[in-house]
Design a protein around this motif. Structure first.
Motif, PDB file in Angstrom:
ATOM      1  N   LEU A   9      -8.804   5.439  19.773  1.00  0.00           N
ATOM      2  CA  LEU A   9      -8.031   4.423  19.038  1.00  0.00           C
ATOM      3  C   LEU A   9      -8.237   4.656  17.549  1.00  0.00           C
ATOM      4  CD1 LEU A   9      -9.083   1.187  21.037  1.00  0.00           C
ATOM      5  CD2 LEU A   9      -6.936   2.462  21.275  1.00  0.00           C
ATOM      6  N   LEU A  10      -7.197   4.468  16.768  1.00  0.00           N
ATOM      7  CA  LEU A  10      -7.306   4.596  15.306  1.00  0.00           C
ATOM      8  C   LEU A  10      -6.710   3.348  14.665  1.00  0.00           C
ATOM      9  CD1 LEU A  10      -6.194   7.735  13.202  1.00  0.00           C
ATOM     10  CD2 LEU A  10      -6.193   5.405  12.335  1.00  0.00           C
ATOM     11  N   PHE A  11      -7.545   2.575  13.981  1.00  0.00           N
ATOM     12  CA  PHE A  11      -7.083   1.347  13.332  1.00  0.00           C
ATOM     13  C   PHE A  11      -6.816   1.605  11.854  1.00  0.00           C
ATOM     14  CE2 PHE A  11      -9.436  -0.040  17.048  1.00  0.00           C
ATOM     15  CZ  PHE A  11      -8.649  -1.072  17.552  1.00  0.00           C
ATOM     16  N   ALA A  12      -5.628   1.262  11.398  1.00  0.00           N
ATOM     17  CA  ALA A  12      -5.232   1.434   9.998  1.00  0.00           C
ATOM     18  C   ALA A  12      -5.132   0.061   9.350  1.00  0.00           C
ATOM     19  CB  ALA A  12      -3.906   2.175   9.914  1.00  0.00           C
ATOM     20  N   CYS A  13      -6.163  -0.327   8.568  1.00  0.00           N
ATOM     21  CA  CYS A  13      -6.214  -1.668   7.989  1.00  0.00           C
ATOM     22  C   CYS A  13      -5.440  -1.764   6.700  1.00  0.00           C
ATOM     23  CB  CYS A  13      -7.650  -2.068   7.699  1.00  0.00           C
ATOM     24  SG  CYS A  13      -8.643  -2.211   9.156  1.00  0.00           S
ATOM     25  N   GLY A  14      -4.416  -2.606   6.699  1.00  0.00           N
ATOM     26  CA  GLY A  14      -3.667  -2.867   5.482  1.00  0.00           C
ATOM     27  C   GLY A  14      -4.253  -4.069   4.759  1.00  0.00           C
ATOM     28  N   ARG A  15      -4.059  -4.100   3.455  1.00  0.00           N
ATOM     29  CA  ARG A  15      -4.400  -5.275   2.630  1.00  0.00           C
ATOM     30  C   ARG A  15      -3.155  -5.608   1.847  1.00  0.00           C
ATOM     31  NH1 ARG A  15      -9.389  -8.382   2.123  1.00  0.00           N
ATOM     32  NH2 ARG A  15     -10.154  -7.818   4.171  1.00  0.00           N
ATOM     33  N   TYR A  16      -3.231  -6.526   0.935  1.00  0.00           N
ATOM     34  CA  TYR A  16      -2.082  -6.930   0.125  1.00  0.00           C
ATOM     35  C   TYR A  16      -0.933  -7.347   1.049  1.00  0.00           C
ATOM     36  CZ  TYR A  16      -5.129  -4.156  -2.804  1.00  0.00           C
ATOM     37  OH  TYR A  16      -6.233  -3.631  -3.403  1.00  0.00           O
ATOM     38  N   MET A  42       0.849  -1.207   0.000  1.00  0.00           N
ATOM     39  CA  MET A  42       0.000   0.000   0.000  1.00  0.00           C
ATOM     40  C   MET A  42       0.878   1.249   0.000  1.00  0.00           C
ATOM     41  SD  MET A  42      -3.249  -1.154   2.287  1.00  0.00           S
ATOM     42  CE  MET A  42      -4.621  -0.570   1.299  1.00  0.00           C
ATOM     43  N   ARG A  43       0.490   2.195  -0.859  1.00  0.00           N
ATOM     44  CA  ARG A  43       1.307   3.384  -1.109  1.00  0.00           C
ATOM     45  C   ARG A  43       1.314   4.337   0.087  1.00  0.00           C
ATOM     46  NH1 ARG A  43      -1.544   5.634  -6.234  1.00  0.00           N
ATOM     47  NH2 ARG A  43       0.176   7.113  -6.195  1.00  0.00           N
ATOM     48  N   PRO A  44       2.476   4.944   0.390  1.00  0.00           N
ATOM     49  CA  PRO A  44       2.553   5.805   1.566  1.00  0.00           C
ATOM     50  C   PRO A  44       1.786   7.131   1.428  1.00  0.00           C
ATOM     51  CG  PRO A  44       4.643   5.845   0.385  1.00  0.00           C
ATOM     52  CD  PRO A  44       3.797   4.779  -0.271  1.00  0.00           C
ATOM     53  N   GLN A  45       1.743   7.697   0.200  1.00  0.00           N
ATOM     54  CA  GLN A  45       1.128   9.036   0.086  1.00  0.00           C
ATOM     55  C   GLN A  45      -0.333   9.034   0.516  1.00  0.00           C
ATOM     56  OE1 GLN A  45       2.554   7.366  -2.471  1.00  0.00           O
ATOM     57  NE2 GLN A  45       3.612   8.753  -3.915  1.00  0.00           N
ATOM     58  N   VAL A  46      -1.084   8.019   0.021  1.00  0.00           N
ATOM     59  CA  VAL A  46      -2.516   7.994   0.330  1.00  0.00           C
ATOM     60  C   VAL A  46      -2.742   7.731   1.816  1.00  0.00           C
ATOM     61  CG1 VAL A  46      -2.656   5.625  -0.531  1.00  0.00           C
ATOM     62  CG2 VAL A  46      -4.738   6.934  -0.266  1.00  0.00           C
ATOM     63  N   TRP A  47      -1.914   6.865   2.408  1.00  0.00           N
ATOM     64  CA  TRP A  47      -2.036   6.597   3.845  1.00  0.00           C
ATOM     65  C   TRP A  47      -1.662   7.835   4.664  1.00  0.00           C
ATOM     66  CZ3 TRP A  47      -4.671   3.671   6.834  1.00  0.00           C
ATOM     67  CH2 TRP A  47      -5.094   2.408   6.391  1.00  0.00           C
ATOM     68  N   GLY A  48      -0.624   8.546   4.220  1.00  0.00           N
ATOM     69  CA  GLY A  48      -0.208   9.750   4.937  1.00  0.00           C
ATOM     70  C   GLY A  48      -1.322  10.793   4.975  1.00  0.00           C
ATOM     71  N   GLU A  49      -1.929  11.006   3.824  1.00  0.00           N
ATOM     72  CA  GLU A  49      -3.021  11.995   3.755  1.00  0.00           C
ATOM     73  C   GLU A  49      -4.223  11.546   4.574  1.00  0.00           C
ATOM     74  OE1 GLU A  49      -4.356  13.833   0.154  1.00  0.00           O
ATOM     75  OE2 GLU A  49      -2.385  13.638  -0.791  1.00  0.00           O
ATOM     76  N   ALA A  50      -4.548  10.262   4.485  1.00  0.00           N
ATOM     77  CA  ALA A  50      -5.691   9.732   5.230  1.00  0.00           C
ATOM     78  C   ALA A  50      -5.471   9.899   6.736  1.00  0.00           C
ATOM     79  CB  ALA A  50      -5.918   8.261   4.885  1.00  0.00           C
ATOM     80  N   LEU A  51      -4.302   9.523   7.206  1.00  0.00           N
ATOM     81  CA  LEU A  51      -4.020   9.625   8.642  1.00  0.00           C
ATOM     82  C   LEU A  51      -4.058  11.078   9.106  1.00  0.00           C
ATOM     83  CD1 LEU A  51      -1.205   6.955   9.158  1.00  0.00           C
ATOM     84  CD2 LEU A  51      -3.501   6.929  10.144  1.00  0.00           C
ATOM     85  N   ASP A  52      -3.437  11.979   8.331  1.00  0.00           N
ATOM     86  CA  ASP A  52      -3.451  13.401   8.713  1.00  0.00           C
ATOM     87  C   ASP A  52      -4.888  13.896   8.855  1.00  0.00           C
ATOM     88  OD1 ASP A  52      -0.719  13.348   8.583  1.00  0.00           O
ATOM     89  OD2 ASP A  52      -0.559  14.450   6.679  1.00  0.00           O
ATOM     90  N   ALA A  53      -5.727  13.553   7.866  1.00  0.00           N
ATOM     91  CA  ALA A  53      -7.111  14.047   7.863  1.00  0.00           C
ATOM     92  C   ALA A  53      -7.919  13.464   9.019  1.00  0.00           C
ATOM     93  CB  ALA A  53      -7.779  13.714   6.528  1.00  0.00           C
ATOM     94  N   VAL A  54      -7.767  12.155   9.256  1.00  0.00           N
ATOM     95  CA  VAL A  54      -8.555  11.509  10.318  1.00  0.00           C
ATOM     96  C   VAL A  54      -8.064  11.961  11.701  1.00  0.00           C
ATOM     97  CG1 VAL A  54      -9.176   9.277  11.357  1.00  0.00           C
ATOM     98  CG2 VAL A  54      -9.269   9.583   8.867  1.00  0.00           C
ATOM     99  N   LEU A  55      -6.753  12.120  11.845  1.00  0.00           N
ATOM    100  CA  LEU A  55      -6.212  12.618  13.125  1.00  0.00           C
ATOM    101  C   LEU A  55      -6.816  13.986  13.455  1.00  0.00           C
ATOM    102  CD1 LEU A  55      -2.432  11.687  12.716  1.00  0.00           C
ATOM    103  CD2 LEU A  55      -3.973  10.836  14.495  1.00  0.00           C
ATOM    104  N   ALA A  56      -6.966  14.830  12.451  1.00  0.00           N
ATOM    105  CA  ALA A  56      -7.436  16.208  12.647  1.00  0.00           C
ATOM    106  C   ALA A  56      -8.920  16.299  13.004  1.00  0.00           C
ATOM    107  CB  ALA A  56      -7.143  17.032  11.400  1.00  0.00           C
ATOM    108  N   ARG A  57      -9.636  15.184  12.904  1.00  0.00           N
ATOM    109  CA  ARG A  57     -11.081  15.246  13.200  1.00  0.00           C
ATOM    110  C   ARG A  57     -11.374  15.347  14.683  1.00  0.00           C
ATOM    111  NH1 ARG A  57     -14.314  12.086   8.481  1.00  0.00           N
ATOM    112  NH2 ARG A  57     -12.981  12.936   6.853  1.00  0.00           N
ATOM    113  N   ASP A  58     -10.365  15.147  15.511  1.00  0.00           N
ATOM    114  CA  ASP A  58     -10.583  15.194  16.955  1.00  0.00           C
ATOM    115  C   ASP A  58      -9.275  15.666  17.585  1.00  0.00           C
ATOM    116  OD1 ASP A  58     -12.677  13.572  19.065  1.00  0.00           O
ATOM    117  OD2 ASP A  58     -10.662  14.009  19.813  1.00  0.00           O
TER     118      ASP A  58
END
Ligand code: 6GU
Length: 243
Positions: A107-114, A61-77
């Motif tokens: 808690l924040l769960f980051a589900c990987g696949r592949y 899984m590519r880092p850019q999309v995960w980085g953006e997702a985590l930044d955005a979800v972290l900022a929600r609270d």
């Protein structure tokens, strides 16, 4: 407690809203937010994976999309979550882990696949001072982290105050005293020729407690000798040692 889950299969987490967990959410004890990782892709194909450096099977899984997702979800609270990355290469998730996480506000769960997530996503989060736990739920391989998240969230949420009708059920769990629980019985007294052990109908509470403890020791010795061997000497009373 706030729980965020980031996944490419949001529908996989739907069972979190059923039964005991659903009631905890409805009662406001748990605030659950499931996010689709693809919301943070920018290409038409919404690609989340790519071939591994160094070659080999599978995709990473590519880092850019995960980085953006985590930044955005972290900022929600405003609260900093414990970030959990389910992976068969993680440290074992145990009842002690569940107890520890039950004390967290978020808690924040980051589900990987592949074949997993580019390791720099975890390294970057840790580098920014965020606590990240890479955990496994057992020695077998799942296709992705989603089923593991269902398992871990259930184990944690049932420990939150007010979730179980009877808090003693959590206190008397298998594992809370380091032993497996012994057998349980209800009415009728005899069923298909099989009788409930006499002692349980005796009304002798000390004898019942001793009998239950012996059955727990016996079962643990048979099924999980590793648990018995790991018990500190002070966890065993005189009658246990005689056992
Ligand atoms: Cl947490 N994830 C995956 N993908 N496989 C596993 C696991 C987790 N735990 C055991 N196998």
């Amino acid at each position: 407690m706030r729980i965020d889950v980031i996944t490419i299969f949001p529908g996989y987490l739907a069972p979190l809203r059923e039964a005991l967990l659903g009631r905890a959410i409805a009662a406001g004890l748990v605030d659950l937010d499931v996010h689709d990782l693809r919301d943070w892709t920018h290409d038409v194909h919404q690609a989340v994976d790519d071939a591994p450096y160094g070659g080999g099977p599978g995709m990473v899984m590519r880092p850019q999309v995960w980085g953006e997702a985590l930044d955005a979800v972290l900022a929600r609270d405003a609260r900093t979550p414990r970030i959990v990355v389910p992976t068969p290469a993680g440290r074992p998730f145990t009842q002690a882990t569940a107890q520890e996480w039950a004390g967290a506000e978020r808690l924040l769960f980051a589900c990987g696949r592949y074949e997993g997530i580019d390791q720099r996503v975890v390294d970057d989060a840790r580098g920014r001072g965020l606590p990240v736990d890479e955990v496994s739920i057992g020695d077998y391989v799942l296709v992705g982290g989603e089923a593991a998240v269902l398992v871990m969230v259930e184990a944690v949420v049932r420990l939150l105050p007010g979730v179980l009708g009877n808090p003693a059920s959590a206190e008397q769990d298998s594992f809370s005293d380091g032993l497996l629980e012994g057998p349980a019985y209800t009415r009728p007294e005899t069923w298909r020729g099989l009788a409930v052990p006499e002692v349980l109908r005796s009304g002798n509470h000390a004898a019942i407690a001793r009998w239950r403890r012996d059955r727990a020791l016996e079962r643990t010795a048979q099924r999980r000798p590793d648990l018995l061997a790991a018990l500190p000497e002070r966890a065993l009373d005189k009658a246990d040692r005689a056992f």
